[in-house]
Write a protein that holds these residues in place. Structure first.
Motif, PDB file in Angstrom:
ATOM      1  N   LEU A  48      34.394  43.554  20.490  1.00 25.99           N
ATOM      2  CA  LEU A  48      34.090  42.268  21.105  1.00 25.99           C
ATOM      3  C   LEU A  48      35.315  41.368  21.178  1.00 25.99           C
ATOM      4  O   LEU A  48      36.188  41.410  20.313  1.00 25.99           O
ATOM      5  CB  LEU A  48      32.978  41.557  20.329  1.00 25.99           C
ATOM      6  N   SER A  49      35.353  40.561  22.208  1.00 26.98           N
ATOM      7  CA  SER A  49      36.388  39.556  22.384  1.00 26.98           C
ATOM      8  C   SER A  49      35.728  38.303  22.929  1.00 26.98           C
ATOM      9  O   SER A  49      34.745  38.383  23.674  1.00 26.98           O
ATOM     10  CB  SER A  49      37.464  40.044  23.359  1.00 26.98           C
ATOM     11  N   GLN A  50      36.257  37.137  22.557  1.00 25.38           N
ATOM     12  CA  GLN A  50      35.731  35.891  23.102  1.00 25.38           C
ATOM     13  C   GLN A  50      36.626  35.315  24.188  1.00 25.38           C
ATOM     14  O   GLN A  50      36.455  34.167  24.593  1.00 25.38           O
ATOM     15  CB  GLN A  50      35.525  34.874  21.967  1.00 25.38           C
ATOM     16  N   LEU A  51      37.569  36.108  24.666  1.00 27.83           N
ATOM     17  CA  LEU A  51      38.353  35.675  25.811  1.00 27.83           C
ATOM     18  C   LEU A  51      37.443  35.606  27.042  1.00 27.83           C
ATOM     19  O   LEU A  51      36.432  36.308  27.114  1.00 27.83           O
ATOM     20  CB  LEU A  51      39.507  36.646  26.060  1.00 27.83           C
ATOM     21  N   PRO A  52      37.764  34.739  28.004  1.00 29.06           N
ATOM     22  CA  PRO A  52      36.901  34.580  29.181  1.00 29.06           C
ATOM     23  C   PRO A  52      36.605  35.918  29.864  1.00 29.06           C
ATOM     24  O   PRO A  52      37.489  36.754  30.022  1.00 29.06           O
ATOM     25  CB  PRO A  52      37.720  33.653  30.090  1.00 29.06           C
ATOM     26  N   LYS A  53      35.356  36.079  30.278  1.00 26.92           N
ATOM     27  CA  LYS A  53      34.913  37.351  30.845  1.00 26.92           C
ATOM     28  C   LYS A  53      34.361  37.167  32.255  1.00 26.92           C
ATOM     29  O   LYS A  53      34.042  36.062  32.685  1.00 26.92           O
ATOM     30  CB  LYS A  53      33.835  37.983  29.953  1.00 26.92           C
ATOM     31  N   ARG A  54      34.226  38.298  32.946  1.00 24.69           N
ATOM     32  CA  ARG A  54      33.591  38.343  34.255  1.00 24.69           C
ATOM     33  C   ARG A  54      32.591  39.488  34.261  1.00 24.69           C
ATOM     34  O   ARG A  54      32.631  40.374  33.396  1.00 24.69           O
ATOM     35  CB  ARG A  54      34.634  38.540  35.363  1.00 24.69           C
ATOM     36  N   PHE A  55      31.684  39.469  35.232  1.00 22.38           N
ATOM     37  CA  PHE A  55      30.695  40.533  35.356  1.00 22.38           C
ATOM     38  C   PHE A  55      31.229  41.633  36.277  1.00 22.38           C
ATOM     39  O   PHE A  55      31.872  41.350  37.292  1.00 22.38           O
ATOM     40  CB  PHE A  55      29.381  39.991  35.925  1.00 22.38           C
ATOM     41  N   VAL A  56      30.958  42.872  35.918  1.00 16.23           N
ATOM     42  CA  VAL A  56      31.262  44.006  36.784  1.00 16.23           C
ATOM     43  C   VAL A  56      30.003  44.867  36.887  1.00 16.23           C
ATOM     44  O   VAL A  56      29.154  44.861  35.986  1.00 16.23           O
ATOM     45  CB  VAL A  56      32.436  44.848  36.241  1.00 16.23           C
ATOM     46  N   TRP A  57      29.891  45.586  37.989  1.00 20.28           N
ATOM     47  CA  TRP A  57      28.726  46.449  38.207  1.00 20.28           C
ATOM     48  C   TRP A  57      29.109  47.876  37.890  1.00 20.28           C
ATOM     49  O   TRP A  57      29.962  48.477  38.545  1.00 20.28           O
ATOM     50  CB  TRP A  57      28.258  46.339  39.658  1.00 20.28           C
ATOM     51  N   GLN A  88      27.973  44.619  33.446  1.00 21.21           N
ATOM     52  CA  GLN A  88      28.664  44.584  32.157  1.00 21.21           C
ATOM     53  C   GLN A  88      29.664  43.446  32.177  1.00 21.21           C
ATOM     54  O   GLN A  88      30.116  43.021  33.247  1.00 21.21           O
ATOM     55  CB  GLN A  88      29.394  45.905  31.885  1.00 21.21           C
ATOM     56  N   GLN A  89      30.003  42.941  30.990  1.00 21.60           N
ATOM     57  CA  GLN A  89      31.006  41.896  30.884  1.00 21.60           C
ATOM     58  C   GLN A  89      32.326  42.496  30.434  1.00 21.60           C
ATOM     59  O   GLN A  89      32.367  43.280  29.479  1.00 21.60           O
ATOM     60  CB  GLN A  89      30.573  40.823  29.881  1.00 21.60           C
ATOM     61  N   VAL A  90      33.387  42.145  31.138  1.00 19.13           N
ATOM     62  CA  VAL A  90      34.728  42.588  30.755  1.00 19.13           C
ATOM     63  C   VAL A  90      35.642  41.366  30.758  1.00 19.13           C
ATOM     64  O   VAL A  90      35.399  40.391  31.467  1.00 19.13           O
ATOM     65  CB  VAL A  90      35.277  43.661  31.717  1.00 19.13           C
ATOM     66  N   VAL A  91      36.686  41.422  29.944  1.00 16.77           N
ATOM     67  CA  VAL A  91      37.648  40.320  29.889  1.00 16.77           C
ATOM     68  C   VAL A  91      38.311  40.165  31.254  1.00 16.77           C
ATOM     69  O   VAL A  91      38.664  41.153  31.910  1.00 16.77           O
ATOM     70  CB  VAL A  91      38.709  40.596  28.801  1.00 16.77           C
ATOM     71  N   LYS A  92      38.453  38.926  31.704  1.00 18.65           N
ATOM     72  CA  LYS A  92      39.079  38.676  32.998  1.00 18.65           C
ATOM     73  C   LYS A  92      40.492  39.247  33.029  1.00 18.65           C
ATOM     74  O   LYS A  92      41.189  39.298  32.013  1.00 18.65           O
ATOM     75  CB  LYS A  92      39.132  37.169  33.277  1.00 18.65           C
ATOM     76  N   ASP A  93      40.906  39.669  34.230  1.00 18.02           N
ATOM     77  CA  ASP A  93      42.209  40.312  34.385  1.00 18.02           C
ATOM     78  C   ASP A  93      43.340  39.457  33.825  1.00 18.02           C
ATOM     79  O   ASP A  93      44.299  39.987  33.251  1.00 18.02           O
ATOM     80  CB  ASP A  93      42.478  40.602  35.865  1.00 18.02           C
ATOM     81  N   ARG A  94      43.233  38.160  33.978  1.00 21.34           N
ATOM     82  CA  ARG A  94      44.290  37.253  33.521  1.00 21.34           C
ATOM     83  C   ARG A  94      44.527  37.359  32.010  1.00 21.34           C
ATOM     84  O   ARG A  94      45.648  37.150  31.542  1.00 21.34           O
ATOM     85  CB  ARG A  94      43.912  35.820  33.894  1.00 21.34           C
ATOM     86  N   TYR A  95      43.463  37.697  31.256  1.00 23.16           N
ATOM     87  CA  TYR A  95      43.558  37.722  29.794  1.00 23.16           C
ATOM     88  C   TYR A  95      43.515  39.147  29.220  1.00 23.16           C
ATOM     89  O   TYR A  95      43.590  39.318  28.004  1.00 23.16           O
ATOM     90  CB  TYR A  95      42.409  36.917  29.188  1.00 23.16           C
ATOM     91  N   ALA A  96      43.395  40.142  30.095  1.00 20.30           N
ATOM     92  CA  ALA A  96      43.224  41.518  29.619  1.00 20.30           C
ATOM     93  C   ALA A  96      44.404  41.982  28.776  1.00 20.30           C
ATOM     94  O   ALA A  96      44.225  42.660  27.765  1.00 20.30           O
ATOM     95  CB  ALA A  96      43.019  42.457  30.804  1.00 20.30           C
ATOM     96  N   ASP A  97      45.622  41.606  29.164  1.00 21.34           N
ATOM     97  CA  ASP A  97      46.795  42.057  28.419  1.00 21.34           C
ATOM     98  C   ASP A  97      46.838  41.441  27.021  1.00 21.34           C
ATOM     99  O   ASP A  97      47.272  42.093  26.063  1.00 21.34           O
ATOM    100  CB  ASP A  97      48.077  41.694  29.180  1.00 21.34           C
ATOM    101  N   ILE A  98      46.380  40.190  26.882  1.00 19.27           N
ATOM    102  CA  ILE A  98      46.309  39.569  25.557  1.00 19.27           C
ATOM    103  C   ILE A  98      45.377  40.367  24.669  1.00 19.27           C
ATOM    104  O   ILE A  98      45.682  40.647  23.501  1.00 19.27           O
ATOM    105  CB  ILE A  98      45.818  38.109  25.655  1.00 19.27           C
ATOM    106  N   CYS A  99      44.238  40.744  25.219  1.00 16.94           N
ATOM    107  CA  CYS A  99      43.250  41.506  24.462  1.00 16.94           C
ATOM    108  C   CYS A  99      43.840  42.852  24.015  1.00 16.94           C
ATOM    109  O   CYS A  99      43.650  43.276  22.878  1.00 16.94           O
ATOM    110  CB  CYS A  99      42.011  41.719  25.329  1.00 16.94           C
ATOM    111  N   VAL A 100      44.574  43.501  24.899  1.00 16.09           N
ATOM    112  CA  VAL A 100      45.184  44.794  24.585  1.00 16.09           C
ATOM    113  C   VAL A 100      46.201  44.647  23.462  1.00 16.09           C
ATOM    114  O   VAL A 100      46.246  45.465  22.522  1.00 16.09           O
ATOM    115  CB  VAL A 100      45.854  45.393  25.839  1.00 16.09           C
ATOM    116  N   ARG A 101      47.026  43.609  23.516  1.00 13.07           N
ATOM    117  CA  ARG A 101      48.054  43.417  22.485  1.00 13.07           C
ATOM    118  C   ARG A 101      47.434  43.100  21.124  1.00 13.07           C
ATOM    119  O   ARG A 101      47.895  43.605  20.092  1.00 13.07           O
ATOM    120  CB  ARG A 101      49.013  42.304  22.906  1.00 13.07           C
TER     121      ARG A 101
END
Length: 210
Positions: free
Chosen positions: A84-93, A99-112
């Motif tokens: 789980l992450s509390q970074l802003p998310k978006r919906f994907v089908w 499903q909810q995934v971290v927005k592209d803008r914050y995805a690299d932060i989550c990975v690091r």
């Protein structure tokens, strides 16, 4: 051209005014990789910006941390023992549903942050979260700085130069910022709850000397 950042709504800050007066303002150049000055940043000497002035209209939940005398909310990019992450998310089908995934803008932060957390588990063990030191991080110092700046940028209008000039990221507090981003306080609180409690009036248990 002068660009003034308005105080956050209801922060109590004063209306920004367009004027240049080096007698009451401090200005610092911002250089590019080749050493050229791209722009300058400045502030009033008597009223340097605080987190209340820099906060975004909507913030991501996290843990408060005092940085150079001002409270900043560090977003939870990685919660311990979960995906789980509390970074802003978006919906994907996917697979016929959302499903909810971290927005592209914050995805690299989550990975690091995930990379740092997994390194701790592999090399130090989960118990190390409560006693992390600077040398316990997988990243080089400059990588830690950029990660801290990106984490702060989630909730505040700051980037690397502002973090330097405001003194909100330094060699001592950067590992607190990263620890907060991977949920260290939540993990520590959970361990305290799980810890066995001694019965009243009973001598504390001790380990055998052998």
């Amino acid at each position: 051209m002068l660009l003034f950042v308005q105080p956050a709504p209801e922060s109590g800050g004063q209306q920004a005014t367009f004027n240049y007066d080096p007698t009451v303002q401090t200005w610092r150049p911002v250089e590019s990789e080749d050493g050229k000055v791209t722009h300058w940043i400045g502030w009033e000497i008597e009223r340097p910006p605080t987190s209340r002035d820099l906060i975004r209209p909507q913030i991501t939940e996290g843990l408060p941390l005092n940085l150079n005398g001002s409270p900043y909310v560090i977003p939870l990019a990685k919660l311990p023992d979960t995906d789980l992450s509390q970074l802003p998310k978006r919906f994907v089908w996917r697979k016929g549903g959302i499903q909810q995934v971290v927005k592209d803008r914050y995805a690299d932060i989550c990975v690091r942050c995930q990379k740092q957390f997994e390194w701790i588990l592999t090399h130090l063990g989960i118990e190390a979260l409560s006693n992390l030191e600077a040398e316990d991080f997988v990243f080089e110092p400059y990588e830690r700085f950029y990660l801290c700046a990106d984490l702060l940028n989630v909730n505040y209008r700051v980037s690397g130069p502002e973090c330097c000039e405001l003194g909100i990221v330094d060699s001592k507090n950067m590992w607190y910022i990263i620890k907060y981003s991977i949920g260290w306080q939540y993990w520590e609180a959970e361990q305290r709850v799980r810890a066995p409690k001694e019965e009243p009036g009973k001598a504390p248990a001790t380990l055998s000397a052998t």
